[in-house]
Design a protein around this motif. Structure first.
Motif, PDB file in Angstrom:
ATOM      1  N   LEU A 173       1.691 -10.463   4.465  1.00 39.56           N
ATOM      2  CA  LEU A 173       1.307  -9.339   3.836  1.00 39.56           C
ATOM      3  C   LEU A 173       0.815  -8.984   2.580  1.00 39.56           C
ATOM      4  O   LEU A 173      -0.103  -8.300   2.266  1.00 39.56           O
ATOM      5  N   SER A 174       1.063  -9.935   1.594  1.00 37.72           N
ATOM      6  CA  SER A 174       0.550 -10.144   0.377  1.00 37.72           C
ATOM      7  C   SER A 174      -0.967 -10.372   0.499  1.00 37.72           C
ATOM      8  O   SER A 174      -1.748  -9.673  -0.446  1.00 37.72           O
ATOM      9  N   GLU A 211      -8.765 -13.829   0.351  1.00 43.91           N
ATOM     10  CA  GLU A 211      -7.268 -13.178   0.721  1.00 43.91           C
ATOM     11  C   GLU A 211      -7.169 -13.102   2.193  1.00 43.91           C
ATOM     12  O   GLU A 211      -5.981 -13.349   2.777  1.00 43.91           O
ATOM     13  N   ASN A 212      -8.231 -12.576   2.730  1.00 42.44           N
ATOM     14  CA  ASN A 212      -8.473 -12.589   4.363  1.00 42.44           C
ATOM     15  C   ASN A 212      -8.067 -13.772   5.083  1.00 42.44           C
ATOM     16  O   ASN A 212      -7.213 -13.698   6.027  1.00 42.44           O
ATOM     17  N   ARG A 213      -8.789 -14.893   4.602  1.00 42.53           N
ATOM     18  CA  ARG A 213      -8.738 -16.091   5.191  1.00 42.53           C
ATOM     19  C   ARG A 213      -7.181 -16.607   5.138  1.00 42.53           C
ATOM     20  O   ARG A 213      -6.591 -17.185   6.001  1.00 42.53           O
ATOM     21  N   VAL A 245       6.689  -3.940   0.789  1.00 41.38           N
ATOM     22  CA  VAL A 245       5.298  -4.233   0.321  1.00 41.38           C
ATOM     23  C   VAL A 245       4.575  -3.029   0.010  1.00 41.38           C
ATOM     24  O   VAL A 245       3.967  -2.587  -1.117  1.00 41.38           O
ATOM     25  N   PHE A 246       4.828  -1.882   0.966  1.00 41.31           N
ATOM     26  CA  PHE A 246       4.223  -0.728   1.044  1.00 41.31           C
ATOM     27  C   PHE A 246       4.692   0.154  -0.354  1.00 41.31           C
ATOM     28  O   PHE A 246       4.186   0.934  -0.943  1.00 41.31           O
TER      29      PHE A 246
END
Length: 358
Positions: A173-174, A211-213, A245-246
Motif C-alpha cells: 500500500l505504501s 514506486e509502481n514496480r 494508510v488512508f
C-alpha cells in the motif's frame, strides 16, 4: 532573513542538520520483520511473474534519472515563511519514508541472499531505488539550508516489528499510494507549470514508476502466498491496513494544506483522488476494498481533523502538561471511536472478481 527564519523553525543537531521529527502515530515508521520466516517462503506458485519483475529491476530504467541540473543552482529564498516550513516538512517526511524502505529492503536482501535468491535480489535492487530517492530528497532539503543525518536517523528511530504478511500489506500500500501521490502532483503541474515552485516535481513521473514496480513486486509475492489473501483473517487485516494508510495520509495532508495550496492543489480533493485510485488498485490483489463512497467515510475523518486541530491548540496553549492531558483525553477517545466506526463500515468484496477487468 530566510536563514534567521529557518533557525527559529527547525531544531538542529549541528549547524545545517535538522533534528528528526519526533515519532508520532502519523510519522513514517521504520520496520523490521521475521527474516527466517521470510526466507522459508515458497514462491514457486508465482515465480514466473517474480522473475519478470526482477528483470525489470535489473534494467534499472532510472539509473540516469536522478541528476540535479542547472535549475537546482538558483536560489529558493523566495519560498519563505510558512510555505518554506511546510515544504521542508514534506521533503523530510518523504525522505524518511524512502530511507525506511531502503533500510528494510537492504536488510532483507542481505538476509535472504543464500536462502531465497530471487527475493533477495529483488529486495536489494529495490533498496537501490529507495536509496536514490532518499538521497535526492535529502539533497533537496539542503537547498533550504537544512538536511537530515541519515546515519543518525538509522540509530535514533524506533523500529516496529511486523510479521512478513503485515510487511507485505503495508509496503504494498505504501508503494502504490506513493505512485498515485507522485503521479497526481506531476500531472497537475504538467498542466499548470506556473505552480511548479521547485524543480523536484519534474522528476515525479519516472520516480513514481519505481514506486509502481515495487508495488507490483509485493502484489506478486502475496499472490505466491495464497493464505495471505484467501481467508477471513486476510479480509480483516486488509481492511485494517487500507484504513490505516488512508487515514494517516488524510490527517497529515489536511494538517499541511498550505503546502498543497502553494502548488495549486486543494489538499482534500487531492487526497480523495489518491484514496480512490489506491483503493481501486488494491482491489487487484486484496480480497476487499473500503467503501469510500459511504458518506460516513469522510465525515468521520473530518471529525478527526477537527479533533487534531484542537489537540494542537491545547499543546500551544501554555497550560501545564498535567492539565493538557485531561484536555486531550476526550479528543483521543473521539479519534479512536471515529476510526473504530470507520473500520466497521462494511467493505466491498472483490475477491470474487479475480481475473476480470475492474
Amino acid at each position: 532573513m530566510v536563514t534567521a527564519l529557518k533557525k527559529e523553525q527547525f531544531e538542529e543537531i549541528r549547524p545545517g542538520v535538522k533534528v528528526p521529527a519526533k515519532d508520532t502515530i502519523l510519522t513514517p515508521r521504520f520496520y523490521t520483520t521475521d527474516f527466517e520466516a521470510m526466507a522459508e517462503m515458497d514462491i514457486s506458485v508465482n515465480e514466473e511473474e517474480l522473475q519478470a519483475i526482477l528483470e525489470e529491476f535489473r534494467a534499472d530504467y532510472n539509473r540516469h534519472h536522478f541528476v540535479r541540473g542547472e535549475e537546482f543552482k538558483e536560489s529558493f529564498d523566495s519560498i519563505d515563511g510558512d510555505t518554506r516550513r511546510l515544504f521542508v516538512e514534506f521533503l523530510e517526511r518523504s525522505c524518511t519514508a524512502e530511507f525506511s524502505g531502503f533500510l528494510l529492503y537492504k536488510e532483507l536482501g542481505r538476509r535472504l541472499k543464500d536462502r531465497s535468491p530471487v527475493l533477495a535480489e529483488c529486495f536489494t535492487l529495490m533498496s537501490r531505488d529507495e536509496a536514490r530517492h532518499s538521497g535526492f530528497l535529502n539533497k533537496a532539503m539542503s537547498d533550504f539550508n537544512i538536511c537530515l543525518d541519515l546515519g543518525f536517523l538509522t540509530k535514533s528511530k524506533n523500529y516496529t516489528f511486523f510479521q512478513p504478511k503485515f510487511i507485505f500489506y503495508a509496503t504494498y500500500l505504501s508503494e502504490k499510494i506513493g505512485y498515485w501521490r507522485y503521479i497526481t502532483i506531476y500531472r497537475h503541474l504538467e498542466q499548470h507549470p506556473e505552480d511548479r515552485i521547485y524543480p523536484i516535481f519534474k522528476f515525479f513521473e519516472c520516480w513514481c514508476q519505481d514506486e509502481n514496480r515495487h508495488g507490483d513486486f509485493f502484489d506478486a509475492v502475496m499472490k505466491a502466498q495464497p493464505k495471505m489473501l484467501n481467508d477471513w483473517k486476510a479480509r480483516l487485516w486488509c481492511r485494517f491496513f487500507l484504513l490505516s494508510v488512508f487515514a494517516t495520509m488524510y490527517l497529515n495532508d489536511i494538517q499541511r494544506f498550505g503546502f498543497y495550496k502553494a502548488i495549486g492543489l486543494d489538499a482534500r480533493e487531492y487526497d480523495k483522488h489518491v484514496i480512490e485510485k489506491t483503493n481501486d488498485t488494491a482491489g487487484r490483489v486484496f480480497p476487499i476494498v473500503l467503501d469510500i463512497e459511504n458518506p460516513e467515510f469522510y465525515q468521520r475523518l473530518e471529525v478527526c481533523v477537527t479533533n487534531n486541530e484542537k489537540l494542537r491548540e491545547i499543546v500551544n496553549s501554555g497550560t501545564s502538561k498535567f492539565l493538557q492531558l485531561f484536555q486531550k483525553l476526550p479528543l483521543y477517545f473521539s479519534n479512536a471511536w471515529q476510526l473504530i466506526k470507520l473500520y466497521f463500515i462494511k467493505p466491498i468484496r472483490v475477491d470474487n472478481l479475480e481475473g476480470t477487468v475492474r
